[in-house]
Design an enzyme around this catalytic site. Sequence first.
Site, mmCIF file in Angstrom:
data_model
loop_
_atom_site.group_PDB
_atom_site.id
_atom_site.type_symbol
_atom_site.label_atom_id
_atom_site.label_comp_id
_atom_site.label_asym_id
_atom_site.label_seq_id
_atom_site.Cartn_x
_atom_site.Cartn_y
_atom_site.Cartn_z
ATOM 1 C CG HIS A 118 -2.175 0.819 1.043
ATOM 2 N ND1 HIS A 118 -3.449 0.355 1.252
ATOM 3 C CD2 HIS A 118 -2.324 2.128 0.705
ATOM 4 C CE1 HIS A 118 -4.333 1.338 1.052
ATOM 5 N NE2 HIS A 118 -3.667 2.428 0.729
ATOM 6 C CD GLU A 163 -6.769 3.233 -4.377
ATOM 7 O OE1 GLU A 163 -6.081 4.243 -4.396
ATOM 8 O OE2 GLU A 163 -7.889 3.199 -3.846
ATOM 9 C CE1 TYR A 297 -12.886 6.179 -0.016
ATOM 10 C CE2 TYR A 297 -11.579 5.078 -1.701
ATOM 11 C CZ TYR A 297 -11.834 5.340 -0.377
ATOM 12 O OH TYR A 297 -11.064 4.774 0.598
ATOM 13 C CD GLU A 374 -8.849 1.944 0.325
ATOM 14 O OE1 GLU A 374 -9.123 3.107 -0.062
ATOM 15 O OE2 GLU A 374 -7.702 1.502 0.386
HETATM 16 C C1 FCB Z 1 -7.472 5.574 -1.498
HETATM 17 C C2 FCB Z 1 -6.291 4.955 -0.774
HETATM 18 C C3 FCB Z 1 -6.378 5.077 0.714
HETATM 19 C C4 FCB Z 1 -7.006 6.372 1.180
HETATM 20 C C5 FCB Z 1 -8.290 6.634 0.422
HETATM 21 C C6 FCB Z 1 -9.013 7.864 0.843
HETATM 22 O O1 FCB Z 1 -7.057 5.982 -2.765
HETATM 23 O O2 FCB Z 1 -6.174 3.584 -1.060
HETATM 24 O O3 FCB Z 1 -5.079 4.872 1.228
HETATM 25 O O4 FCB Z 1 -6.102 7.416 1.086
HETATM 26 O O5 FCB Z 1 -8.010 6.704 -0.939
#
Ligand code: FCB
Length: 469
Positions: A118, A163, A297, A374
Amino acid sequence: MKFPHDFLFGAASASYQIEGAWNEDGKGVTNWDVFSKIPGKTYNQTNGDVAIDHYHRFQEDIRLMAEMGLESYRFSISWARILPTGDGEINEKGIEFYNRVIDECLQYGIVPFVTLYHWDLPVTLEEDGGWTNKRTAEAFVKYAEICFHAFGDRVKHWITFNETVMFCGLGYVKGAHPPGIQNDVPRYFQATHYVFYAHAKTVQLYKQLKQYGEIGITHVFLPAYSVDDQPSNKLAERHANEYETFWFYDPVLKGEYPSYVIEQLKEKGWMPNWTSEELEMIKQNAEKNDFIGLNYYQPIRVERYDKDIRNEKHSRETSTLAPGNPSFDGFYRTVRMEDKTYTKWGWEISPKGFLDGLHMLKERYGNIKMYVTENGLGDEDPIIDGEIVDVPRIKYIEEHLKAVKRAIQEGIHLKGYYAWSVIDLLSWLNGYKKQYGFIFVDHNDNLKRKKKLSFHWYKHIIETRGEEL
Ligand code: FCB
């Protein structure tokens, strides 16, 4: 409907954003330890030297997770704690630390879901070309092997990379993440190729070890929508999906790169250097992936735009997906639409975008197993009479969990949901400006932990297996 009994309700974190203890117990220096200390790179010069001091407080933090009823905890291992110089000597103290974290989770019945990378790279590797050098890819496989041997008896869920588009794109095009290079598109593609190669080789190795767990990769999921039906904007939509999504999941799931992108890279002189042996490695191991992870997101709304970005100067602000910013190749830009809902940071709120995106993936890749690795809301949390009443976060997660439920009902193979984040933590570029967690960390009072309203809410959701959603 209750969520299926084997669906995991979780929450996530990442080593650099929580651990601190940047130079303790033999840990090596990482790219982020160096980058965050260059003036102007991060908001208010924040860095992860202490972060939220999870390294010394992990027992308290995991106890709180258990109290919340968390079924699974996604966290990452800092490569430089295990191998301080990236590919040299093993640091036993690093292994010991993660053993303690894993055992602490298991003691409460919390399933550890481990990310190997990460974004914090041992700086020795970064200085030698980082992800644009095959050495880093080979070193990653060795590092992964050490982790499988050390933790694989207890860890049965592995994510290789978090990512790729972010650490490569922000690293080589936008310059907002280390190594801080701007507009070097060929190097960006080269770096992504070595990541896919390293991933494939790691998956192969993992399967050879017969540890009987599962392994996959996580990508930030940005399904694109055209702003209207004009053919040029529809093309922008396709372009965005090809470059932001298919480029990342095709090599992993189909074992080859999307031809739409390849053709254009050839034309533009942006083709990575690769060997037939590397392509073969990617091809042969595609079917061995057990799942893909999605960090969702928001979707992106795009329109056609034609901008030569080669001399573009990027800043921390323009490095984000905020409306108005051109794509990294200048082919489209993101647009803010009046009839959509946004947060005060310009992020769109759209559970529907997620649902549509899941169907797009199913259509392209078949019914592959997926985890939401996430999803969450960054906000300046409201505090009333000392209580953190993070109602907007509850609302956001509730709406997205409803979308997850609906997806399962529509036949999508989703096996878990990890809220970002389990606890308030350091943001890569924005320090502590926004919070994401169920647990508040008081930076004015010795990093004291405190439960938010969302903590109690999520506990209830887990207890009732989402029946009321
Ligand atoms: C993602 C990341 C994580 C965090 C979120 C808000 O891109 O994986 O570490 O910063 O955004």
